[in-house]
Design a protein around this motif. Sequence first.
Motif, PDB file in Angstrom:
ATOM      1  N   LEU A 271      46.934  37.706  30.911  1.00 54.27           N
ATOM      2  CA  LEU A 271      45.528  37.568  31.293  1.00 54.27           C
ATOM      3  C   LEU A 271      45.142  38.826  32.055  1.00 54.27           C
ATOM      4  N   ALA A 307      42.907  31.104  34.004  1.00 60.76           N
ATOM      5  CA  ALA A 307      44.248  30.806  34.487  1.00 60.76           C
ATOM      6  C   ALA A 307      44.482  29.316  34.676  1.00 60.76           C
ATOM      7  N   ARG A 311      48.332  28.768  29.879  1.00 64.01           N
ATOM      8  CA  ARG A 311      49.525  29.359  30.479  1.00 64.01           C
ATOM      9  C   ARG A 311      49.601  30.849  30.133  1.00 64.01           C
ATOM     10  N   TYR A 312      49.920  31.644  31.128  1.00 66.00           N
ATOM     11  CA  TYR A 312      50.120  33.079  30.934  1.00 66.00           C
ATOM     12  C   TYR A 312      51.435  33.490  31.580  1.00 66.00           C
ATOM     13  N   ILE A 315      49.535  37.927  34.916  1.00 67.95           N
ATOM     14  CA  ILE A 315      48.106  38.058  35.198  1.00 67.95           C
ATOM     15  C   ILE A 315      47.875  39.401  35.871  1.00 67.95           C
ATOM     16  N   ILE A 333      43.708  31.149  42.191  1.00 66.47           N
ATOM     17  CA  ILE A 333      44.639  30.819  41.099  1.00 66.47           C
ATOM     18  C   ILE A 333      45.886  30.153  41.668  1.00 66.47           C
ATOM     19  N   SER A 340      48.524  28.181  35.058  1.00 62.75           N
ATOM     20  CA  SER A 340      49.133  29.481  35.372  1.00 62.75           C
ATOM     21  C   SER A 340      49.218  29.736  36.871  1.00 62.75           C
ATOM     22  N   ILE A 345      51.250  37.645  39.494  1.00 65.73           N
ATOM     23  CA  ILE A 345      49.955  38.326  39.510  1.00 65.73           C
ATOM     24  C   ILE A 345      50.163  39.752  40.001  1.00 65.73           C
ATOM     25  N   ASN A 390      56.960  30.883  34.536  1.00 64.40           N
ATOM     26  CA  ASN A 390      55.816  30.266  33.863  1.00 64.40           C
ATOM     27  C   ASN A 390      56.075  30.052  32.368  1.00 64.40           C
TER      28      ASN A 390
END
Length: 397
Positions: A271, A307, A311-312, A315, A333, A340, A345, A390
Amino acid sequence: KNLELSVIVRNGAPTRVSGDDGRLRQILFNLAGNAVKFTEAGGGVLEMLPRPNQRLRFNVRDTGPGVPEEKQALIFEEFSQADAGVSRRYGGAGLGLAIVKKLARAMGGEVGLVSKLGHGANFWVELPLPPLADDRPPPLSLAGIRVRVETTSHVLAQALRAQILSLGGAIASAGEAADVILLDWRADLQPDAVASLRQSAGAVIALVPQEERSAIEACRQAGIVHYTLKPVRRRPLAERIKMALGQMEVPAPAPATQSGPTASLTGMRVLLADDNPINALLARTLLAREGCSVTVVQDGEEAVIAAAAARYDLILLDIRMPRLDGIGAAQRIKAGGGLSANAPIVALTADTGDDERNHAFKAGMVDFITKPIDAARLLAVAARFTDAANAARVAGQ
């Protein structure tokens, strides 16, 4: 928006210069991003031309709304935009052009704007960049070769014709005989039209967007074997024209390999939130080439929604975005408990100061990528999280 971004290198411009490549890259990214951000139709052209006293001038012209004369004196000042409605419509803090001005002056250069309301804008920067000796051969000459450009984009047509002329070639008008046709590839091109073009010239070369390489196979199925990627660069264009006409040997394709640090990125779901369309396009293209599936959003609010809904594996959040910045988006988030919430991140930022880093880490971010984005750094950071908890690739959601 479906916009064209084209490049023109004028005659006499050096191929290698001495200067601060990081600052220059940031200047051009900011100017190009500004042009795309405020243009609804048409596109932008980046032009490089030599100036006296070992200086280079870069013009970034767009087909946007233009800037009123009374606003032009303030456009490079911090937190200033052409009018109050601009920030509400497009977002942003109005810092991009102020950064351009500061960087240009730090390099001993200057910036300016030529614009008329309703007729687009030309932002320019002129910098002292002494030329260096170049051990590479000069671009191939296209002397004696007539080239026809087939595109509905005035921006692209203007840039391509300028490039052809700078290489010594000649321009054939619509309907005239040509040695080569440069065809701006579109998915809706009719087979009969493509066949007619192939019969009317010695060779047809498809122009394919960087982010749509899947179109290359469609070109081949239509009988067009030669292509070059957009934005079109002068040296690869000259080489491809020579190859298409049989005047230069076509190199054998490099064998496919899965070695190196990014081989495991295939299938990784990313993402990406960045309100600068040029930065977003660059990052998406680099990741997509390595097999990532990339979802792009334009601000922190959209990132929080995306998010929570899917699911990612990774990010990427720009720190400075409209509506909700990267710090706030990361906090929401993490706290929202969405699909996510546990994804790593990473911050994207042009600010390398400790304060911003500390704020980002406190918000739950795990790493930094500075802008303008370095390809090796981006892919190396992504590779670190291929086995993140994740596991969006495994979940398949």
